[in-house]
Design a protein around this motif. Structure first.
Motif, PDB file in Angstrom:
ATOM      1  N   PHE A   1     -11.943   5.406  -7.671  1.00 40.95           N
ATOM      2  CA  PHE A   1     -11.188   4.802  -8.873  1.00 40.95           C
ATOM      3  C   PHE A   1     -12.278   3.779  -9.881  1.00 40.95           C
ATOM      4  CE2 PHE A   1      -6.753   4.962  -7.141  1.00 40.95           C
ATOM      5  CZ  PHE A   1      -6.637   6.572  -7.170  1.00 40.95           C
TER       6      PHE A   1
ATOM      7  N   ASP B   1      -9.306  -5.124 -10.784  1.00 40.85           N
ATOM      8  CA  ASP B   1      -8.581  -4.059 -10.248  1.00 40.85           C
ATOM      9  C   ASP B   1      -7.090  -3.808 -10.798  1.00 40.85           C
ATOM     10  OD1 ASP B   1      -7.054  -2.326  -8.430  1.00 40.85           O
ATOM     11  OD2 ASP B   1      -8.062  -3.145  -6.742  1.00 40.85           O
TER      12      ASP B   1
ATOM     13  N   ARG C   1      -6.237   3.424 -13.152  1.00 46.88           N
ATOM     14  CA  ARG C   1      -7.290   3.946 -12.064  1.00 46.88           C
ATOM     15  C   ARG C   1      -8.698   3.729 -12.696  1.00 46.88           C
ATOM     16  NH1 ARG C   1      -5.505   9.891 -11.172  1.00 46.88           N
ATOM     17  NH2 ARG C   1      -5.572   9.663 -13.265  1.00 46.88           N
TER      18      ARG C   1
ATOM     19  N   ASP D   1       0.947  -1.266  -0.044  1.00 50.52           N
ATOM     20  CA  ASP D   1       0.047   0.028  -0.027  1.00 50.52           C
ATOM     21  C   ASP D   1       0.918   1.246  -0.112  1.00 50.52           C
ATOM     22  OD1 ASP D   1      -2.636   1.233   0.193  1.00 50.52           O
ATOM     23  OD2 ASP D   1      -1.684   1.951   2.400  1.00 50.52           O
ATOM     24  N   GLY D   2       0.770   1.786  -1.129  1.00 45.48           N
ATOM     25  CA  GLY D   2       1.837   3.222  -1.206  1.00 45.48           C
ATOM     26  C   GLY D   2       2.797   3.013  -2.194  1.00 45.48           C
TER      27      GLY D   2
ATOM     28  N   ALA E   1     -10.918   0.303  -9.804  1.00 46.68           N
ATOM     29  CA  ALA E   1     -10.302  -0.033  -8.273  1.00 46.68           C
ATOM     30  C   ALA E   1     -11.023   0.430  -6.986  1.00 46.68           C
ATOM     31  CB  ALA E   1      -8.903   0.284  -8.380  1.00 46.68           C
TER      32      ALA E   1
ATOM     33  N   ASN F   1      -8.551  -2.860   0.249  1.00 47.79           N
ATOM     34  CA  ASN F   1      -8.982  -1.821  -0.418  1.00 47.79           C
ATOM     35  C   ASN F   1     -10.339  -1.094   0.062  1.00 47.79           C
ATOM     36  OD1 ASN F   1      -8.758  -0.174  -2.689  1.00 47.79           O
ATOM     37  ND2 ASN F   1     -10.131  -1.109  -3.929  1.00 47.79           N
TER      38      ASN F   1
ATOM     39  N   CYS G   1      -8.520  11.417  -5.897  1.00 50.82           N
ATOM     40  CA  CYS G   1      -8.248  10.087  -4.882  1.00 50.82           C
ATOM     41  C   CYS G   1      -6.601   9.684  -5.183  1.00 50.82           C
ATOM     42  CB  CYS G   1      -9.335   8.988  -4.975  1.00 50.82           C
ATOM     43  SG  CYS G   1     -10.879   9.587  -4.721  1.00 50.82           S
ATOM     44  N   ASN G   2      -5.867  10.456  -5.655  1.00 46.92           N
ATOM     45  CA  ASN G   2      -4.571   9.966  -5.738  1.00 46.92           C
ATOM     46  C   ASN G   2      -3.769   9.355  -4.336  1.00 46.92           C
ATOM     47  OD1 ASN G   2      -4.404   9.702  -8.534  1.00 46.92           O
ATOM     48  ND2 ASN G   2      -3.082  11.599  -8.730  1.00 46.92           N
ATOM     49  N   HIS G   3      -4.607   9.717  -3.196  1.00 49.84           N
ATOM     50  CA  HIS G   3      -3.826   9.348  -2.095  1.00 49.84           C
ATOM     51  C   HIS G   3      -4.423   8.362  -1.463  1.00 49.84           C
ATOM     52  CE1 HIS G   3      -7.202  11.722  -1.598  1.00 49.84           C
ATOM     53  NE2 HIS G   3      -7.408  11.669  -0.073  1.00 49.84           N
ATOM     54  N   LEU G   4      -5.414   7.621  -2.283  1.00 51.26           N
ATOM     55  CA  LEU G   4      -5.684   6.509  -1.841  1.00 51.26           C
ATOM     56  C   LEU G   4      -4.707   5.422  -1.793  1.00 51.26           C
ATOM     57  CD1 LEU G   4      -8.911   4.963  -1.359  1.00 51.26           C
ATOM     58  CD2 LEU G   4      -8.736   4.564  -3.721  1.00 51.26           C
ATOM     59  N   ASP G   5      -3.742   5.167  -2.642  1.00 46.78           N
ATOM     60  CA  ASP G   5      -2.596   4.135  -2.582  1.00 46.78           C
ATOM     61  C   ASP G   5      -1.553   4.809  -1.289  1.00 46.78           C
ATOM     62  OD1 ASP G   5      -1.084   1.601  -3.260  1.00 46.78           O
ATOM     63  OD2 ASP G   5       0.216   3.376  -4.037  1.00 46.78           O
ATOM     64  N   GLY G   6      -1.543   4.082  -0.324  1.00 43.18           N
ATOM     65  CA  GLY G   6      -0.752   4.414   0.607  1.00 43.18           C
ATOM     66  C   GLY G   6      -1.417   5.124   1.953  1.00 43.18           C
ATOM     67  N   ILE G   7      -2.737   5.115   1.912  1.00 45.23           N
ATOM     68  CA  ILE G   7      -3.451   5.952   2.735  1.00 45.23           C
ATOM     69  C   ILE G   7      -3.532   5.158   4.099  1.00 45.23           C
ATOM     70  CG2 ILE G   7      -5.790   4.863   2.285  1.00 45.23           C
ATOM     71  CD1 ILE G   7      -7.013   7.849   2.624  1.00 45.23           C
ATOM     72  N   LEU G   8      -3.183   3.961   4.177  1.00 42.49           N
ATOM     73  CA  LEU G   8      -3.272   3.162   5.370  1.00 42.49           C
ATOM     74  C   LEU G   8      -2.005   3.475   6.107  1.00 42.49           C
ATOM     75  CD1 LEU G   8      -4.657  -0.243   3.949  1.00 42.49           C
ATOM     76  CD2 LEU G   8      -5.893   1.639   5.034  1.00 42.49           C
ATOM     77  N   GLY G   9      -0.961   3.908   5.681  1.00 49.58           N
ATOM     78  CA  GLY G   9       0.167   4.084   6.407  1.00 49.58           C
ATOM     79  C   GLY G   9       0.828   3.042   7.092  1.00 49.58           C
TER      80      GLY G   9
ATOM     81  N   ARG H   1      -8.958   1.023   2.952  1.00 51.84           N
ATOM     82  CA  ARG H   1      -8.469   2.433   2.103  1.00 51.84           C
ATOM     83  C   ARG H   1     -10.086   3.341   1.879  1.00 51.84           C
ATOM     84  NH1 ARG H   1      -5.795  -0.917  -1.774  1.00 51.84           N
ATOM     85  NH2 ARG H   1      -3.830  -1.330  -1.162  1.00 51.84           N
TER      86      ARG H   1
ATOM     87  N   LEU I   1     -10.243  11.296 -11.332  1.00 55.49           N
ATOM     88  CA  LEU I   1      -9.455  10.447 -10.471  1.00 55.49           C
ATOM     89  C   LEU I   1      -8.320  10.913  -9.671  1.00 55.49           C
ATOM     90  CD1 LEU I   1      -9.218   8.130 -13.960  1.00 55.49           C
ATOM     91  CD2 LEU I   1     -10.660   7.580 -11.940  1.00 55.49           C
ATOM     92  N   ASP I   2      -7.781  11.905 -10.241  1.00 56.43           N
ATOM     93  CA  ASP I   2      -6.631  12.635  -9.322  1.00 56.43           C
ATOM     94  C   ASP I   2      -7.371  12.820  -7.892  1.00 56.43           C
ATOM     95  OD1 ASP I   2      -4.998  12.397 -11.245  1.00 56.43           O
ATOM     96  OD2 ASP I   2      -5.154  14.597 -12.098  1.00 56.43           O
TER      97      ASP I   2
ATOM     98  N   TYR J   1      -0.020   6.307 -11.512  1.00 53.41           N
ATOM     99  CA  TYR J   1      -0.785   5.235 -11.699  1.00 53.41           C
ATOM    100  C   TYR J   1      -1.069   4.698 -13.218  1.00 53.41           C
ATOM    101  CZ  TYR J   1      -2.960   5.765  -7.166  1.00 53.41           C
ATOM    102  OH  TYR J   1      -3.221   5.990  -5.734  1.00 53.41           O
TER     103      TYR J   1
END
Lengths: 424, 424
Positions: free
Chosen positions: B258, A288, A65, A49-50, B261, B291, B45-53, B294, B42-43, A56
């Motif tokens: 997305f 996905d 996406r 994740d990240g 996704a 997901n 939500c670009n922080h969706l990937d990595g949001i879980l930290g 996320r 789509l932009d 993308y």
């Protein structure tokens, strides 16, 4: 064992009963039921994740996406094609579950037909599948749910007993397929021999039309040891024998990255994939692709996968060895059970003396040790010998695995000695 | 228009032919075929990937990386339940495609049966579905693929013509369901009136057993304007009329986060969900919970979704207004076409004079403007009036949308004037 006197058995039994009682007093809560990765294994991919860092775009510049791409990203097909030993154009990438892909293939072949309505298995009054036993319960569940009759076939150390398989397939045109887990088979851990793989590849010419080898290569790269036996390439044999239409291969990253959030894939002939994609197009606008791209970034290439899998092996190996060392120390030479030492995969398959598997699982459950239900490794949940128990040591901690193995052998001894006493 | 002399028509046609020729010379490459979000959307939500930290725990402490949780995370059920206006316990969270959920429900009801084999629609010789037209081609494709006969029903500004729907359902027990896109309907953009929603909820008591309202609330939160009309809560009406078993609601974040996704979800009665989960359990060990988590972190709560959707609206509104302003300026009062100004959703539905939709789409394609094929909004791809064209302005840039709209009206004028000349 037969030589033991009733008195000997009674004396041994008293000791084991005491051990069992002591275990009961410890209020254990252990679980070896399913082949789930442990958290230490899952931690290996926490950077998934990240990992895209906001980029993308696929290698072709596609925006992953958005909608589309029913069969997956080119780079994912290329990477996971190497896992199955096939060309990217023979691969379709799915969602997070290879089980869904398998179900969809069976459903397609049964209802819509791989080559149109005339070819649907469902046109026959009876549809049958060969099921090497012991095997994977979720394969059997698909058949049972969809009304496909299951015919058990013995598993040897070399894979399914191909003499039996060929005889059955040659004699009964209602047999439409066979389930296989060719490398580190679930649960025996055996790796199919080259001869078995070639004979499976040749079934397509022996069988009636639209016969399918459902080749679930779930543990393709899941060695515990560097010298673990490899698997012959079934698609090479298929090409040689002109039987590419008779094999669907499956794989996933469920036990490479995240069990519930990985990427699944299948491979087959051009015509089979065209039929599959047509069928799929009514159910999905596409998988996905963001997660596919994450996986390609993480694993990169076959060397990346191999290096990553060595980390899994380092975590899993001690768990397997703890179980095997305990079985060896406590049960070797006693005649109380048989097992193989797998060189990869997720399971240890243990056979009790006939008629004792359910009792061992029951005894274990009573002291807080949950095992896969006896019979689960057989069609309809029925192990005719009531003998096979699948042990799955991946999920618990090493200490818990050790504890479970020790409790398990006590349960095996208890069940066996009680049976011996009753029969003596 | 009928008052125009042949000479008037010829003169106008000459002008439009010249405009069309000029457009052809510009080598356009424009695409308004599908309701895909644009990259600016789509932009968001670009922080969706990595949001879980790195935190892969659900609110209950569940490790979302592992297997399991067939029906989704509790926090995802709670959040997406609010989108559909239902309680979390009535929600199942799926993978990335609500289409897959819809297909699975239809497949279940048809083959296995919502209440066991006796209840399977497939036990009838004929299975029919009501399809409000114009409607969504992928709904119709599921029916056609699975051999369900489609009966078109006119769409009004208030939703499907319920007099027709009730008459049909009351008279023909083979009618097993109806497709609905209740808010910002695809493609007309209408929002079903409260009365329509209540009458849909009551169909279950009018119809035979196991009738299903397939209620695809794809644009539940997709307003273009703050004052866009809301949608009555169908599950409240179902409760009132004791018909909860007759409605499956669907939604997804495909046009929230997305497109490819996101997270899909469905809602229905307890008994329907039990049947659905049983069916699903043979196909999947569980959806991608990573997901799901996320998405919950990103959207948080209904207010979070509303705030997020206002950003989408700000991007989409000018595109819709560009098309509508062009139609208004060039075609209003000419009798050459009819359209509605939707207050949300993804489409503008345009009706040419009868017999011209295919010709307009063909003319547009010839100058590099790809539109959804005429007829796509009708069962079997057949628009009896050959009149409806679906415009999807979300994906291209605003400049491209403007250009496409201008090209489109030229094509409409050209086709109409040629027809008039031929008939004059």
């Amino acid at each position: 064992m037969e030589q033991l006197s009733q008195q000997d058995i009674s004396r041994q039994l008293a000791t084991v009963e005491a051990q069992y009682k002591a275990l009961a007093g410890r209020k254990l809560s252990l679980d070896l039921t399913r082949g789930k990765p442990g958290s230490e294994q899952l931690d290996l991919c926490n950077h998934l994740d990240g990992i895209l860092g906001g980029d993308y775009r696929s290698e072709t510049g596609l925006d992953v996406r958005n909608y589309g791409g029913l069969d997956g990203l080119p780079e994912a097909k290329r990477l996971f094609g190497t896992v199955l030993g096939v060309s990217p154009e023979n691969v379709v990438i799915g969602g997070n579950a290879s089980l869904s892909l398998m179900y969809t293939v069976i459903d397609l072949a049964l209802s819509a037909g791989l080559r149109g309505p005339e070819s649907a298995w469902g046109n026959s009054d009876e549809v049958k599948f060969l099921c090497p036993v012991p095997g994977y319960d979720r394969h059997f569940a698909i058949c049972e749910y969809l009304g496909i009759e299951m015919i058990p076939v013995p598993m040897l150390d070399t894979g399914p007993d191909m003499d039996v398989v060929e005889k059955q397939v040659g004699e009964d045109a209602d047999i439409k397929g066979i389930w296989c887990v060719p490398r580190f088979s679930n649960p025996t851990g055996c790796v199919y021999s080259d001869e078995t793989v070639e004979r499976l590849a040749k079934l397509g010419s022996l069988a009636g039309d639209h016969f399918l080898v459902m080749y679930d290569n779930a543990y393709a790269v899941h060695s515990l040891y560097d010298d673990a036996p490899g698997l012959a390439n079934i698609s090479d044999y298929c090409e040689q024998h002109g039987t590419a239409d008779s094999v669907f291969q499956f794989g996933s990253t469920s036990k490479i990255t995240f069990a519930g959030a990985g990427v699944a894939f299948l491979a087959s002939s051009t015509d089979n994939l065209a039929a599959f994609k047509h069928h799929l197009s009514f159910q999905s606008i596409g998988p996905d692709k963001v997660n596919q791209l994450r996986h390609v970034k993480l694993l990169q290439d076959p060397e990346g996968i191999a290096a990553h899998m060595r980390k899994h092996a380092a975590i899993l190996r001690p768990r397997f060895e703890a179980v095997l060392a305990t079985l060896e120390r406590e049960l070797a030479g006693t005649g109380m059970g048989e097992w193989l030492a797998p060189r990869g995969g997720y399971f240890i398959s243990f056979n009790t003396r006939p008629g004792l598997a359910k009792e061992v699982v029951r005894l274990a459950a009573e002291i807080g040790v949950n095992l896969t239900p006896a019979g689960a490794t057989f069609p309809y949940g029925k192990d005719p010998a009531d003998s096979n128990i699948r042990l799955a040591p991946s999920f618990p901690s090493l200490a818990e695995v050790q504890e479970t193995a020790e409790a398990f052998v006590v349960c095996v001894k208890l069940a066996t000695l009680r049976q011996q006493l009753a029969n003596s």
